[in-house]
Write a protein that holds these residues in place. Structure first.
Motif, PDB file in Angstrom:
ATOM      1  N   LEU A   1      36.003   4.086   9.146  1.00 28.74           N
ATOM      2  CA  LEU A   1      36.656   3.161  10.069  1.00 28.74           C
ATOM      3  C   LEU A   1      38.067   2.934   9.554  1.00 28.74           C
ATOM      4  CD1 LEU A   1      34.153   0.280  10.932  1.00 28.74           C
ATOM      5  CD2 LEU A   1      35.240   1.843  12.533  1.00 28.74           C
ATOM      6  N   TRP A   2      39.058   3.302  10.343  1.00 27.68           N
ATOM      7  CA  TRP A   2      40.442   3.060   9.957  1.00 27.68           C
ATOM      8  C   TRP A   2      40.855   1.702  10.517  1.00 27.68           C
ATOM      9  CZ3 TRP A   2      43.583   6.180   6.922  1.00 27.68           C
ATOM     10  CH2 TRP A   2      43.038   7.400   6.550  1.00 27.68           C
ATOM     11  N   CYS A   3      41.288   0.802   9.634  1.00 31.70           N
ATOM     12  CA  CYS A   3      41.603  -0.573  10.004  1.00 31.70           C
ATOM     13  C   CYS A   3      43.064  -0.879   9.697  1.00 31.70           C
ATOM     14  CB  CYS A   3      40.694  -1.548   9.252  1.00 31.70           C
ATOM     15  SG  CYS A   3      38.924  -1.215   9.472  1.00 31.70           S
ATOM     16  N   LEU A   4      43.506  -2.074  10.094  1.00 29.56           N
ATOM     17  CA  LEU A   4      44.894  -2.483   9.875  1.00 29.56           C
ATOM     18  C   LEU A   4      45.095  -3.198   8.545  1.00 29.56           C
ATOM     19  CD1 LEU A   4      45.787  -3.765  13.453  1.00 29.56           C
ATOM     20  CD2 LEU A   4      46.517  -1.634  12.391  1.00 29.56           C
ATOM     21  N   GLY A   5      44.032  -3.611   7.905  1.00 29.51           N
ATOM     22  CA  GLY A   5      44.149  -4.318   6.637  1.00 29.51           C
ATOM     23  C   GLY A   5      42.787  -4.798   6.169  1.00 29.51           C
ATOM     24  N   GLU A   6      42.769  -5.478   5.032  1.00 24.80           N
ATOM     25  CA  GLU A   6      41.502  -5.910   4.448  1.00 24.80           C
ATOM     26  C   GLU A   6      40.791  -6.939   5.316  1.00 24.80           C
ATOM     27  OE1 GLU A   6      43.222  -6.954   0.592  1.00 24.80           O
ATOM     28  OE2 GLU A   6      41.826  -5.520  -0.309  1.00 24.80           O
ATOM     29  N   ALA A   7      41.548  -7.886   5.868  1.00 23.43           N
ATOM     30  CA  ALA A   7      40.913  -8.899   6.722  1.00 23.43           C
ATOM     31  C   ALA A   7      40.331  -8.259   7.976  1.00 23.43           C
ATOM     32  CB  ALA A   7      41.926  -9.983   7.088  1.00 23.43           C
ATOM     33  N   HIS A   8      41.048  -7.303   8.545  1.00 20.10           N
ATOM     34  CA  HIS A   8      40.558  -6.567   9.712  1.00 20.10           C
ATOM     35  C   HIS A   8      39.252  -5.855   9.373  1.00 20.10           C
ATOM     36  CE1 HIS A   8      41.584  -3.432  13.075  1.00 20.10           C
ATOM     37  NE2 HIS A   8      40.876  -4.449  13.555  1.00 20.10           N
ATOM     38  N   ALA A   9      39.202  -5.229   8.190  1.00 15.86           N
ATOM     39  CA  ALA A   9      37.989  -4.533   7.756  1.00 15.86           C
ATOM     40  C   ALA A   9      36.840  -5.514   7.549  1.00 15.86           C
ATOM     41  CB  ALA A   9      38.270  -3.758   6.466  1.00 15.86           C
ATOM     42  N   ASP A  10      37.118  -6.663   6.941  1.00 14.83           N
ATOM     43  CA  ASP A  10      36.067  -7.662   6.699  1.00 14.83           C
ATOM     44  C   ASP A  10      35.464  -8.157   8.010  1.00 14.83           C
ATOM     45  OD1 ASP A  10      36.463  -7.432   3.998  1.00 14.83           O
ATOM     46  OD2 ASP A  10      37.703  -9.232   3.817  1.00 14.83           O
ATOM     47  N   VAL A  11      36.317  -8.413   8.997  1.00 17.53           N
ATOM     48  CA  VAL A  11      35.822  -8.888  10.289  1.00 17.53           C
ATOM     49  C   VAL A  11      34.993  -7.798  10.967  1.00 17.53           C
ATOM     50  CG1 VAL A  11      36.548  -9.527  12.630  1.00 17.53           C
ATOM     51  CG2 VAL A  11      37.611 -10.608  10.650  1.00 17.53           C
ATOM     52  N   ALA A  12      35.414  -6.535  10.855  1.00 21.29           N
ATOM     53  CA  ALA A  12      34.654  -5.432  11.445  1.00 21.29           C
ATOM     54  C   ALA A  12      33.256  -5.357  10.841  1.00 21.29           C
ATOM     55  CB  ALA A  12      35.398  -4.114  11.248  1.00 21.29           C
ATOM     56  N   LEU A  13      33.152  -5.468   9.534  1.00 19.27           N
ATOM     57  CA  LEU A  13      31.845  -5.410   8.876  1.00 19.27           C
ATOM     58  C   LEU A  13      30.974  -6.595   9.282  1.00 19.27           C
ATOM     59  CD1 LEU A  13      32.894  -4.310   5.269  1.00 19.27           C
ATOM     60  CD2 LEU A  13      31.933  -2.898   7.091  1.00 19.27           C
ATOM     61  N   GLU A  14      31.592  -7.778   9.388  1.00 15.95           N
ATOM     62  CA  GLU A  14      30.838  -8.966   9.776  1.00 15.95           C
ATOM     63  C   GLU A  14      30.327  -8.842  11.210  1.00 15.95           C
ATOM     64  OE1 GLU A  14      29.006 -12.597  10.009  1.00 15.95           O
ATOM     65  OE2 GLU A  14      29.618 -11.436   8.258  1.00 15.95           O
ATOM     66  N   ARG A  15      31.151  -8.298  12.093  1.00 14.91           N
ATOM     67  CA  ARG A  15      30.708  -8.136  13.477  1.00 14.91           C
ATOM     68  C   ARG A  15      29.594  -7.091  13.573  1.00 14.91           C
ATOM     69  NH1 ARG A  15      36.616  -8.507  16.537  1.00 14.91           N
ATOM     70  NH2 ARG A  15      36.780 -10.777  16.387  1.00 14.91           N
ATOM     71  N   LEU A  16      29.685  -6.022  12.815  1.00 14.37           N
ATOM     72  CA  LEU A  16      28.599  -5.044  12.795  1.00 14.37           C
ATOM     73  C   LEU A  16      27.291  -5.705  12.385  1.00 14.37           C
ATOM     74  CD1 LEU A  16      30.045  -1.762  11.187  1.00 14.37           C
ATOM     75  CD2 LEU A  16      29.075  -2.016  13.475  1.00 14.37           C
ATOM     76  N   ARG A  17      27.361  -6.575  11.379  1.00 15.81           N
ATOM     77  CA  ARG A  17      26.148  -7.205  10.860  1.00 15.81           C
ATOM     78  C   ARG A  17      25.596  -8.254  11.813  1.00 15.81           C
ATOM     79  NH1 ARG A  17      24.503 -11.687   8.964  1.00 15.81           N
ATOM     80  NH2 ARG A  17      26.555 -12.650   9.165  1.00 15.81           N
TER      81      ARG A  17
END
Length: 732
Positions: free
Chosen positions: A487-503
């Motif tokens: 998953l290519w993201c815009l930054g660490e916070a973007h990545a954290d939110v993506a993982l949280e939404r997946l979960r």
């Protein structure tokens, strides 16, 4: 603005469906995280009578989240819509994230709006990322105003913040950024701080006192008039300088008293044209109060000074095959053109799409054509399908108020559009059209993930598809070389939110694993190899012998196979089998498991058996010969090198160039760019820039941007290659 009688509670409140584009204002709030955008939206909703108690807009987003994360935290990382009504005007307030990682939602808000409010904290000032957004708005001529918040802070200074804003936003004309009101301070407290409890209207010379919870108008005392006149004179000159009446400045300088009504009309026209940028102050209402400081003045500016959708340009429209299409601006009776500016999923309602209608009228139960949107490289499907519109609604908090239709210029939500994604166009099914897409930031931070368990693996593909459908700033990659899901993201916070939404939203638990770049191998010199595959196990055996020579080729040559067999040592029908075996082994690699490239393999000799030789036997012999040749010479690891372009403020050029050199980068050159910036071009190994988006943001205080593209593979330094090879051995 300042001399208008403000709306009474009965004339305001939650917005009804608009009946004409002139009765709509679409306003996006922009500012860094913590500047007070969401608090300001809530204060405006309270002042307009849309809520009856401060802080009751718990989740004003058009795409409500029910994640385990608190609603307010969710609003801070996504675009949200709060519509209110003031003096018969529907005001769509678009609250955008302040975090740089969620610039995609910010861009969506800019696309949906016709004007922007820049929210600046008196205690924090103007950061670099806010200046960059201001420049983006300036490039498209979007009208803007500035709101100073946090005036209650101990060291807050409205005059100083106005000067800072003029310097940051005024460019060559700082007199285009001027205050409409001055703060009215109360008596000093024990700490020496004099709280702000009202405003002084510079044009009207009126005092507006909010200390009682609602705005009370009065006349200034004699001692206050001298404080007003200097600022008032600058404001009048600034307004007249942008007036369409070219005689007004001469008359004013000649001593003529310009009518306040004329000044307000000129001010509103200058704001709507995007040539004058007023500064206001605002603060939330105290407990039990109905109107926060400056909320009435701000609502008056929005409804009186910001343009209607009719006055603001619309994006270019084409047919689906690319032919330009001219449409009458913002006409409810014209062909339908609407755009999905935000997509989200609600566990109770399903997919919800926030729509901006640019032309025509969108109706409930209507069948529309979905076109879009050219993001196939990010894992998003292109769409060319018909869909039926389900429920139309206007959001407010967790509630959705049903509406029968949405006219050109307005915003609304559509439930259960199964195929439409952010950036897609909705148009009439018999007249499909396509809106020119807005610029999407390129995600440059890779996040390699694996399913946590077998049940997660079964749900991963669907969860990822839904995730990227909501967020066009995210790119999904199935890397064929490393066999990783990235998953290519815009930054660490973007990545954290993506993982949280997946979960929490899709029930998929994933593990983050180290991201691997696509390495290659090549021969460091000429080498020979002999492949012998001879087996006898009853019945037909297996017999194949081949001798090859391998030599390195220039970068980009690939695998070249040459047949130099003489005398039929290897029968002609088995020579393609040797090549097939060589190429299959090259894909697997010969040293560290990375594909072999840029070599010439020459078949020189071999042996065959009239009965036991076969296609499979010679494939195996070819692979063995290549592996033996590799054992007799040095194998170079090749790493991908990227061409990197960094646009950075001049003050950060030195640190950025030094940092690039520390990443084994080669600076190719620099060139001056507009706005006191420099474009740095360099070549950097991709393994060194995995986290460059995060590091560059820190290095430049969020003001730099960069892009990257693959250039070529080239030899990795021996010490780095040894480390990478050792890490690969441990991992296996």
């Amino acid at each position: 603005m300042g001399d208008k009688a403000h709306a009474h509670p009965g004339a305001a409140g939650r917005a009804r469906a608009a009946d004409h584009p002139t009765s709509v204002r679409n306003v996006v709030l922009v500012g860094h995280s913590g500047s007070g955008k969401t608090t300001l939206v809530e204060a405006l909703a309270l002042a307009a009578g849309a809520v009856n108690r401060a802080g009751r807009v718990e989740d004003g987003t058009a795409v409500s989240d029910y994640d385990d994360i608190e609603h307010r935290q969710q609003r801070s990382v996504q675009l949200s819509l709060v519509p209110v009504e003031w003096d018969g005007i529907k005001v769509n307030l678009l609250d955008t994230p302040g975090y740089a990682d969620f610039v995609g939602d910010l861009r969506a808000g800019l696309r949906a709006a016709d004007a922007a409010l820049f929210v600046v904290s008196a205690s924090d000032g103007v950061d670099g990322s806010t200046r960059m957004v201001w420049d983006e708005c300036a490039a498209v001529g979007m009208p803007r105003a500035i709101v100073v918040t946090h005036l209650e802070a101990a060291r807050a200074d409205f005059d100083e913040m106005t000067r800072v804003c003029a310097e940051a936003f005024g460019g060559d004309d700082p007199d285009a950024v001027l205050p409409l009101y001055l703060p009215l301070h109360g008596p000093e407290g024990a700490d020496g701080h004099a709280p702000v409890h009202g405003l002084i209207g510079l044009l009207t010379r009126k005092l507006f006192d909010y200390s009682g919870g609602e705005r009370k108008e009065s006349e200034p005392g004699e001692e206050q008039l001298p404080l007003i006149e200097e600022a008032r004179g600058r404001l009048i000159e600034g307004i007249i300088a942008e007036s369409e009446d070219e005689t007004l400045m001469d008359r004013y300088l000649g001593g003529e008293e310009v009518d306040v009504g004329t000044l307000i009309e000129d001010l509103e026209r200058a704001v709507a044209r995007g040539v004058f940028f007023p500064v206001l102050a605002a603060a939330p209402a105290a407990e039990g109060a109905r109107q926060g400081l400056g909320t009435v003045e701000l609502l008056e500016l929005i409804t009186g000074g910001f343009p209607t959708p009719l006055e603001h340009g619309t994006p270019a429209v084409t047919t689906v095959d690319g032919r330009p299409r001219e449409l009458k601006p913002c006409d409810p009776d014209a062909p339908l053109v609407a755009e999905v500016v935000k997509t989200s999923s609600d566990p109770y309602v399903g997919r919800i799409s926030l729509i901006r209608v640019f032309s025509g009228t969108l109706r409930a139960d209507q069948t529309v054509h979905v076109s879009g949107h050219g993001l196939g490289d990010r894992g998003h499907e292109d769409h060319d399908v018909d869909e039926r519109i389900g429920n139309l609604s206007t959001p407010f908090g967790k509630q959705q108020r049903p509406v029968s239709h949405v006219i050109a210029g307005d915003l609304a939500c559509v439930a259960k559009l199964s195929r439409a994604e952010t950036g897609d166009t909705l148009s009439a099914k018999d007249d499909p059209l396509l809106v020119e897409p807005w610029e999407m930031p390129d995600p440059l931070l890779p996040l390699a993930i694996e399913a946590h368990s077998k049940p997660d693996e079964d749900k991963l593909s669907q969860g990822l598809a839904r995730l990227v459908a909501e967020d066009p700033t995210m790119r999904l990659e199935q890397n064929q070389d490393t066999h990783q899901v990235v998953l290519w993201c815009l930054g660490e916070a973007h990545a954290d939110v993506a993982l949280e939404r997946l979960r929490s939203r899709y029930g998929v638990q994933v593990d983050v694993v180290p991201h691997r770049v696509s390495l290659r191998e090549t021969f460091g010199g000429r080498a020979a190899g002999r492949g012998r595959h001879v087996k006898q196990s009853g019945g037909h055996g297996q017999f194949a012998i081949c001798e090859i020579e391998v030599e390195p080729l220039p970068n980009g040559s690939g695998i070249e196979f040459v047949d130099k067999v003489v005398g039929g040592a290897v029968p002609r029908q088995f020579i393609p089998s040797v090549e097939k075996g060589v190429r299959a082994q090259a894909v697997k690699g010969v040293a560290a498991g990375h594909p072999l490239i840029d070599v010439r393999v020459t078949l020189l000799d071999g042996k065959a058996h009239s009965v036991d030789s076969s296609d499979a036997a010679f494939q195996t012999a070819g692979a063995l010969a290549l592996r033996e040749a590799a054992s007799g010479t040095r194998i170079h690891l090749l790493e991908p090198v990227a061409e990197v372009s960094v646009l950075v403020g001049d003050e950060y050029v030195g640190p950025v160039m030094s940092d690039l050199s520390g990443r084994r980068g080669r600076v190719l050159g620099t060139e001056q760019s507009a706005g006191g910036r420099t474009l740095i071009r360099a070549e950097v190994p991709e393994i060194e820039i995995d986290r460059y988006s995060v590091d560059l943001r820190s290095l430049s205080h969020g003001t730099a941007r960069f892009s990257r593209r693959y250039a070529r593979h080239e030899p990795m330094p021996p010490q780095v290659a040894e480390r990478v090879t050792e890490e690969a051995r441990k991992a296996s």
